[in-house]
Write an enzyme that holds these catalytic residues in place. Sequence first.
Site, PDB file in Angstrom:
ATOM      1  N   ASN A 100       0.849  -1.191   0.000  1.00 55.25           N
ATOM      2  CA  ASN A 100       0.000   0.000   0.000  1.00 55.25           C
ATOM      3  C   ASN A 100       0.885   1.240   0.000  1.00 55.25           C
ATOM      4  O   ASN A 100       2.008   1.205   0.486  1.00 55.25           O
ATOM      5  CB  ASN A 100      -0.879   0.006   1.261  1.00 55.25           C
ATOM      6  CG  ASN A 100      -1.831   1.187   1.304  1.00 55.25           C
ATOM      7  OD1 ASN A 100      -2.428   1.561   0.284  1.00 55.25           O
ATOM      8  ND2 ASN A 100      -1.969   1.806   2.454  1.00 55.25           N
ATOM      9  N   HIS A 102       0.671   5.143   1.466  1.00 55.47           N
ATOM     10  CA  HIS A 102      -0.111   5.962   2.385  1.00 55.47           C
ATOM     11  C   HIS A 102       0.502   7.364   2.435  1.00 55.47           C
ATOM     12  O   HIS A 102       1.726   7.497   2.549  1.00 55.47           O
ATOM     13  CB  HIS A 102      -0.115   5.335   3.778  1.00 55.47           C
ATOM     14  CG  HIS A 102      -0.911   6.123   4.760  1.00 55.47           C
ATOM     15  ND1 HIS A 102      -2.294   6.114   4.764  1.00 55.47           N
ATOM     16  CD2 HIS A 102      -0.528   7.001   5.727  1.00 55.47           C
ATOM     17  CE1 HIS A 102      -2.727   6.932   5.705  1.00 55.47           C
ATOM     18  NE2 HIS A 102      -1.680   7.481   6.303  1.00 55.47           N
ATOM     19  N   SER A 129       4.549   6.857   2.697  1.00 58.75           N
ATOM     20  CA  SER A 129       5.173   5.574   3.038  1.00 58.75           C
ATOM     21  C   SER A 129       4.600   4.493   2.132  1.00 58.75           C
ATOM     22  O   SER A 129       3.385   4.451   1.914  1.00 58.75           O
ATOM     23  CB  SER A 129       4.843   5.177   4.482  1.00 58.75           C
ATOM     24  OG  SER A 129       5.129   6.220   5.384  1.00 58.75           O
ATOM     25  N   ASP A 138      -3.190   0.782   7.916  1.00 54.31           N
ATOM     26  CA  ASP A 138      -2.014   1.618   7.636  1.00 54.31           C
ATOM     27  C   ASP A 138      -0.811   1.271   8.514  1.00 54.31           C
ATOM     28  O   ASP A 138       0.021   2.134   8.824  1.00 54.31           O
ATOM     29  CB  ASP A 138      -2.361   3.120   7.742  1.00 54.31           C
ATOM     30  CG  ASP A 138      -3.380   3.530   6.689  1.00 54.31           C
ATOM     31  OD1 ASP A 138      -3.364   2.933   5.601  1.00 54.31           O
ATOM     32  OD2 ASP A 138      -4.208   4.413   6.965  1.00 54.31           O
TER      33      ASP A 138
HETATM   34  C1  GRF Z   1      -2.734   8.897  -2.684  1.00 55.55           C
HETATM   35  O1  GRF Z   1      -2.421  10.051  -1.940  1.00 55.55           O
HETATM   36  C2  GRF Z   1      -2.395   7.660  -1.903  1.00 55.55           C
HETATM   37  O2  GRF Z   1      -1.266   7.796  -1.094  1.00 55.55           O
HETATM   38  C3  GRF Z   1      -3.608   7.489  -1.045  1.00 55.55           C
HETATM   39  O3  GRF Z   1      -4.697   7.878  -1.850  1.00 55.55           O
HETATM   40  C4  GRF Z   1      -4.252   8.769  -2.863  1.00 55.55           C
HETATM   41  C5  GRF Z   1      -4.609   8.144  -4.162  1.00 55.55           C
HETATM   42  O4  GRF Z   1      -4.311   8.964  -5.266  1.00 55.55           O
HETATM   43  N1  GRF Z   1      -3.682   6.150  -0.517  1.00 55.55           N
HETATM   44  P1  GRF Z   1      -4.291   8.353  -6.736  1.00 55.55           P
HETATM   45  O5  GRF Z   1      -5.645   7.694  -6.950  1.00 55.55           O
HETATM   46  O6  GRF Z   1      -3.176   7.371  -6.814  1.00 55.55           O
HETATM   47  O7  GRF Z   1      -4.094   9.530  -7.634  1.00 55.55           O
END
Ligand code: GRF
Length: 205
Positions: A100, A102, A129, A138
């Site tokens: 993932n 985050h 991260s 998370d």
């Molecule tokens: C990103 O900020 C990611 O870290 C978080 O959700 C957002 C997704 O953006 N989990 P995208 O759909 O990849 O543009």
Amino acid sequence: MSVVVLISGRGSNMQALLDAGLPVAAVISNRADAAGHQIAARRGIVAAAIEHSEFRTREEFDTALAAEIDRHSPRLVALAGFMRILSPGFVARYSGRLMNIHPSLLPAFPGLDTHRRALAAGVKVHGCSVHFVSDQLDRGPIIIQAAVPVRPRDTPDLLAARVLRVEHLVYPRAVRWFLDDKLVVHDGVVSVRGNDAQLVYSDRD
Ligand code: GRF
């Protein structure tokens, strides 16, 4: 050798993985209207939507999601803005191959609305991260982090944009390390064979 990417919306991290030339076999979202579908379609990537609202329970949704993922026999499942909490059964099924990204320097600011919360806390450094997913939201072994400065006149949107730029840098790197068998997890701590840098700092705007 392939990767299945799970998205819910914009899909810019998914796009970064594609731009890096990573072997993405399919993109799956939990919403048919996810903007990322258009990006996948333009690249000729197989895309599927499994609407979570059509399932009675989280477990039923996760079972359908797993069935769709497993059609592609991926080595890695990469969550890229996938806005669903996954059941323990799902996390266990993909243990060690579920990643993932985050938008905070974990373990600070798990959950939603990280940029606003970082500003409210007055932190001077923020970031993102990439981590292996565990059954705690998370949490899980951290693979790489990218740090950016928090500037005095930042708004959540300005800060989010600065963080997003480094997200696009580090997520492909983490996925490449995984596919190249470079990641070693020991007692919950990830190292990279060959000592590649697991911290990126960028003060560019
Ligand atoms: C990103 O900020 C990611 O870290 C978080 O959700 C957002 C997704 O953006 N989990 P995208 O759909 O990849 O543009």
